[in-house]
Design an enzyme around this catalytic site. Structure first.
Site, short mmCIF file in Angstrom:
data_model
loop_
_atom_site.label_atom_id
_atom_site.label_comp_id
_atom_site.label_asym_id
_atom_site.label_seq_id
_atom_site.Cartn_x
_atom_site.Cartn_y
_atom_site.Cartn_z
N LYS A 120 0.91 -1.27 0.10
CA LYS A 120 -0.13 0.26 -0.13
C LYS A 120 0.78 1.29 -0.01
CE LYS A 120 -2.08 1.62 3.72
NZ LYS A 120 -3.07 1.82 4.64
N ASP A 138 -6.53 1.46 0.87
CA ASP A 138 -6.90 1.50 2.42
C ASP A 138 -8.06 1.25 2.85
OD1 ASP A 138 -8.21 3.83 1.80
OD2 ASP A 138 -7.27 4.93 3.14
#
Length: 211
Positions: A120, A138
């Site tokens: 991420k 997220d």
């Protein structure tokens, strides 16, 4: 959800916010990398409060290494998990100097090899700074993708892959920021603001809350 509806969703989001940006404060790719690393399980506001002070003192790998782990903790101690984040930040700074001449690399593999940098974080840096059409998923994006049915998935990676597949290509570069802002301010976790939502009529969420 079909292609035409997805296109209309992102066309509206683009019309409302043509040039979306991260809410993290940064003035270099290194500052962005460290801010994103610090932002795990923390708010952008809390990270900005810490880095606004830190970056005035140290904003390069060399300067943060010279600052040292214990002193670094004093700047980031208001951020969750600050002990492990301080350790990873120091290790990342050392790796950047040892392996990349102090520069932040622009490939996923090299970024993910840095301590504390997962998929991420790498995707955020690749998308936000290097302008690569990747998707950093997220909690906000995971929720919005599943709730609206733009891209349903059981886990973060499945949602990421489906977003890359389903989002029309012309929107892909900015889709990360549109979706995260939408999740942060409109499609919120506990009580989504469906009544004032720009895409309420296109969203396939069955339990809409219309005040």
């Amino acid at each position: 959800m079909n292609h035409n509806i997805r296109f209309e969703i992102f066309d509206r989001l683009r019309s409302e916010n043509p040039h979306p940006k991260t809410e993290l404060h940064y003035s270099s790719v290194f500052e962005l990398l460290i801010a994103v690393l610090l932002s795990a399980q923390a708010t952008d506001v809390s990270v900005n409060l810490a880095t606004d002070k830190l970056y005035k003192i140290a904003n390069t790998p060399k300067q943060i290494l010279e600052l040292g782990e214990e002193n670094l903790k004093q700047y980031i101690k208001t951020i969750g998990l600050f002990n492990s984040k301080a350790a990873n930040t120091i290790k990342t700074c050392k790796a950047l100097i040892d392996n990349h001449n102090g520069e932040v690399p622009n490939t996923r593999e090299a970024l993910e090899a840095l301590p504390g940098v997962g998929r991420k974080t790498a995707n955020v840096v690749l998308n936000t700074y290097f302008k690569q059409p990747v998707m950093a998923v997220d909690t906000h994006i995971f929720r919005v993708a599943n709730r609206t049915k733009i891209a349903k998935g059981k886990d973060v990676r499945e949602v990421e892959d489906r977003l890359i597949k389903f989002i029309p290509k012309e929107f892909l570069l900015d889709a990360h920021h549109w979706m995260i802002l939408h999740g942060r301010y409109t499609c919120t976790a506990r009580k989504p603001k469906c009544g004032s939502c720009l895409i309420e009529d296109l969203c396939e969420f069955k339990e809409k809350i219309v005040d």
